[in-house]
Scaffold this active site. Structure first.
Site, mmCIF file in Angstrom:
data_model
loop_
_atom_site.group_PDB
_atom_site.id
_atom_site.type_symbol
_atom_site.label_atom_id
_atom_site.label_comp_id
_atom_site.label_asym_id
_atom_site.label_seq_id
_atom_site.Cartn_x
_atom_site.Cartn_y
_atom_site.Cartn_z
ATOM 1 N N CYS A 129 86.911 0.437 15.176
ATOM 2 C CA CYS A 129 87.526 -0.083 16.399
ATOM 3 C C CYS A 129 88.149 1.069 17.192
ATOM 4 C CB CYS A 129 88.614 -1.106 16.058
ATOM 5 S SG CYS A 129 87.924 -2.670 15.480
ATOM 6 N N CYS A 156 84.869 -3.042 19.157
ATOM 7 C CA CYS A 156 86.148 -3.740 19.021
ATOM 8 C C CYS A 156 87.312 -2.846 19.422
ATOM 9 C CB CYS A 156 86.323 -4.246 17.585
ATOM 10 S SG CYS A 156 86.004 -3.015 16.310
#
Ligand code: 2NF
Length: 249
Positions: free
Chosen positions: A80, A162
């Site tokens: 992420c 993400c």
């Protein structure tokens, strides 16, 4: 001498010479040297899945399904906050990930690394690659084996992203955000609002070019509007410092 069907002639350049060897070589280079922490990947199997996706098929009727087995063999997790998209800024984005070291463009993942800069297509009447010509996406067909591949891998790359994600855009052209580009057509619409908290754009201008504030331009505002509709926060910065430094060397 065996008689062969003549292959169909297209407007675009043909398959890159030594395509298969380059694919395999890049697969081993990536998995053994560039990112050994990725763990075991079966490069022979990956190479086979790649060519099976397009050989002996009409190169103008390619589908994302054709590439599914290949995508499954090359699944890769990008952490992420580490995804970097780009549009009309290939060189700069890749220079940046090379020095910066922990952001990933699609071409810093296995499948993007293998395919970057290559061209390929097959022919329905032959089991071989067409080294003579391949469909041009503008002049022959948009559903060609090459474009469909990039659409499919770009889609997966965006779906997997993400946290805070980034994009390098080119502020020295009028369509800084181009709705017809892969970034504008595919990536923006496949970000998952449940897990992507923000898209941060870095709009870079050519050094020595006229000074302009592209973050407030109409094309970037269009991107902002699309993201708002998709409930993804947006931020924009002109001439982001760390990338600016690279433009000056
Ligand atoms: O070749 C690549 N590595 C590649 C190709 C297409 C898409 C990478 N991508 C992914 C990357 F992950 C970036 O985040 O999409 C993003 C960049 O694509 P873009 O279309 O937004 O950026 P451009 O600079 O406009 O295009 C990149 C290259 O792809 C070609 C284009 O001519 C340029 O060489 N291209 C764009 N769309 C198509 C298409 N539909 C295309 N080539 C064939 N068919």
């Amino acid at each position: 001498l065996m008689w062969r069907h003549p292959l169909q002639e297209w407007k675009g350049k043909g398959t890159t010479a030594h395509f298969y060897e380059i694919l395999l070589g890049r697969c081993y280079t990536y998995t053994q040297i560039v990112r050994p922490e990725l763990g075991h990947k079966d490069c022979q199997k990956i190479g086979k899945a790649f060519t099976t996706a397009f050989l002996s098929k009409d190169p103008c009727s390619s589908t994302e399904q054709d590439y599914q087995p290949l995508l499954e063999l090359t699944a890769q997790t990008v952490p992420c906050n580490k995804t970097l998209f780009w549009s009309k800024s290939s060189q700069l984005a890749h220079d940046y990930t090379r020095v910066q070291g922990d952001l990933f463009t699609l071409e810093d993942t296995l499948l993007g690394y293998m395919a970057d800069g290559l061209k390929w297509c097959g022919d329905p009447r032959s089991s071989e690659m067409n080294y003579q010509s391949c469909p041009d996406w503008r002049e022959d067909c948009s559903n060609n084996s090459f474009s469909v591949f990039w659409n499919a891998v770009s889609k997966r790359f965006a779906e997997d992203a993400c946290g805070v994600v980034h994009v390098v855009l080119n502020g020295s052209i009028s369509n800084t955000f181009d709705e017809r580009s892969t970034f504008g057509r595919v990536e923006v619409f496949n970000l998952r609002p449940e897990k992507v908290h923000q898209l941060q754009a870095w709009v870079m201008h050519d050094v020595g070019g006229v000074h302009s504030d592209s973050c407030s331009s109409s094309s970037v505002n269009n991107l902002k509007r699309i993201l708002k509709e998709r409930s993804i926060a947006f931020s924009c910065q002109n001439n982001y410092g760390p990338i600016r430094l690279l433009q000056c060397v």
